[in-house]
Design an enzyme around this catalytic site. Structure first.
Site, PDB file in Angstrom:
ATOM      1  N   ASN A 158       0.849  -1.190   0.000  1.00 51.78           N
ATOM      2  CA  ASN A 158       0.000   0.000   0.000  1.00 51.78           C
ATOM      3  C   ASN A 158       0.884   1.239   0.000  1.00 51.78           C
ATOM      4  O   ASN A 158       1.903   1.287   0.692  1.00 51.78           O
ATOM      5  CB  ASN A 158      -0.931   0.031   1.207  1.00 51.78           C
ATOM      6  CG  ASN A 158      -1.856   1.232   1.151  1.00 51.78           C
ATOM      7  OD1 ASN A 158      -1.520   2.317   1.635  1.00 51.78           O
ATOM      8  ND2 ASN A 158      -3.007   1.069   0.522  1.00 51.78           N
ATOM      9  N   HIS A 159       0.463   2.229  -0.795  1.00 48.21           N
ATOM     10  CA  HIS A 159       1.287   3.432  -0.990  1.00 48.21           C
ATOM     11  C   HIS A 159       0.698   4.649  -0.280  1.00 48.21           C
ATOM     12  O   HIS A 159       0.662   5.753  -0.832  1.00 48.21           O
ATOM     13  CB  HIS A 159       1.439   3.723  -2.481  1.00 48.21           C
ATOM     14  CG  HIS A 159       2.740   4.380  -2.851  1.00 48.21           C
ATOM     15  ND1 HIS A 159       3.243   5.459  -2.167  1.00 48.21           N
ATOM     16  CD2 HIS A 159       3.637   4.105  -3.825  1.00 48.21           C
ATOM     17  CE1 HIS A 159       4.374   5.838  -2.710  1.00 48.21           C
ATOM     18  NE2 HIS A 159       4.653   5.018  -3.720  1.00 48.21           N
ATOM     19  N   SER A 160       0.237   4.447   0.961  1.00 50.76           N
ATOM     20  CA  SER A 160      -0.235   5.594   1.729  1.00 50.76           C
ATOM     21  C   SER A 160       0.912   6.547   2.049  1.00 50.76           C
ATOM     22  O   SER A 160       2.042   6.121   2.287  1.00 50.76           O
ATOM     23  CB  SER A 160      -0.896   5.139   3.031  1.00 50.76           C
ATOM     24  OG  SER A 160      -2.167   4.597   2.776  1.00 50.76           O
TER      25      SER A 160
END
Length: 342
Positions: A172-174
């Site tokens: 995930n690229h939060s």
């Protein structure tokens, strides 16, 4: 699902993760704005392969060479021109209440939703049809009298047909900002390891794990206005054999990869994972204009902790098995975000 956390079908994106009244993840108010303005990949589920693949090629896969889109200099980045973060997923579908394996303490809540995606044979040049799933589990955890908001992320993928093997590496690229302010300046960070993969000028590792020399990362350090600047892949256990990493890491213990807090907002974040590595990025290249009442996001407006396999693993013989998914196997990984306010 708690009110503090929200998702979108586009990219199975994490749109909000609110701690102490602050949404600590960067994003946009509507899915349409993610389509038009999300070049940094805010909140996206990244696949088939997170991070970079050298020279945008996969030699020797299924006995042939596959050419991919070179969308980051000579390399493939985050799955290509339209990776999984740019696809519409099926969901969110409620799937009941679940625990988060490996998480210490008693999770209150545990409501879980599923997102699913069928990635066609040849999607962005990758072989084989892959069925991917993301499970998000949300709840609360009380520690030391403080109530933390917890989000568990579980990835699962299988090769459904069209090839005997393919490659996969999800994350995930939060992007996190613990104050809601314009930059991450003043954020105090500590990583679990001093070991990283030295990179060439295009972001491809040149050798195995070595000690990071710019900052003592396993001790607390403070992010300033411009320095220290990170876009580096850190290795959790440099002594472990890279080839010992299973294709499904979900049975491994959760390791706290990074802890961060800001003394002004008093908001804390911890990122845990079963994965062997993580990219730590301090957002140097963020450049998002003001749009629909959301202020512009510029350089160092947020930081990322992206748990994953080693960068360019397929193209390094000793690392290849980390990302090589064969028919009949399941790929799996787990990530946990925990946030609270003092």
């Amino acid at each position: 699902m708690t009110d503090e956390i929200s998702f979108l079908p586009l990219g199975a994106i994490i749109q909000s993760f609110t701690v102490g009244g602050v949404n600590i993840v960067q994003g946009f108010p509507t899915q349409e704005l993610y389509v038009s303005h999300n070049e940094p990949h805010f909140g996206e589920t990244i696949g088939r392969v997170a991070n970079r693949i050298a020279n945008a090629t996969l030699p020797g896969l299924n006995g042939q060479t596959f050419s991919l889109a070179a969308n980051n200099g000579p390399n493939t980045l985050h799955g290509g021109l339209k990776g999984w973060g740019k696809r519409i997923w099926d969901g969110p579908k409620p799937v009941g209440v679940r625990k988060i394996p490996g998480l210490e303490g008693e999770l209150k809540g545990g409501e879980t939703v599923e997102f699913a995606l069928k990635s066609e044979d040849g999607d962005q040049g990758f072989p084989g049809e892959v069925v991917a799933k993301v499970f998000y589990t949300a709840g609360k955890l009380v520690e030391g009298g403080k109530e933390a908001t917890v989000l568990g992320i579980e990835y699962e993928a299988e090769l459904a047909g069209g090839a005997e093997e393919t490659v996969i590496n999800m994350t995930n690229h939060s992007y996190f900002n613990l104050t809601g302010g314009p930059t991450i300046e003043g954020t105090e960070v500590q990583l679990c390891t001093p070991s990283h993969l030295p990179l060439d000028a295009t972001g491809i590792p040149t050798t195995g794990p070595t000690t990071f020399s710019k900052v003592a990362t396993s001790a607390p350090f403070t992010l300033g206005a411009q320095e220290p600047d990170f876009d580096d892949c850190f290795v959790v256990d440099a002594a472990a054999s890279p080839s010992s990493v299973p294709i499904d890491t979900r049975g491994l213990p959760l390791t706290k990869l990074a802890s961060a807090h800001h003394p002004e907002s008093k908001i804390h974040l911890e990122v845990y994972s079963t994965e062997p590595a993580f990219q730590f990025y301090t957002g140097k290249w963020i450049d998002v204009p003001q749009v629909d009442g959301v202020g512009a996001r510029g350089s160092r407006s947020a930081f990322c902790v992206e748990p994953s396999r080693f960068v360019n693993a397929y193209n390094v013989e000793d690392w290849k098995s980390q990302v090589l998914l064969k028919k009949g196997e399941k790929y799996g990984a787990r990530i946990v975000y925990k946030g609270w306010k003092e």
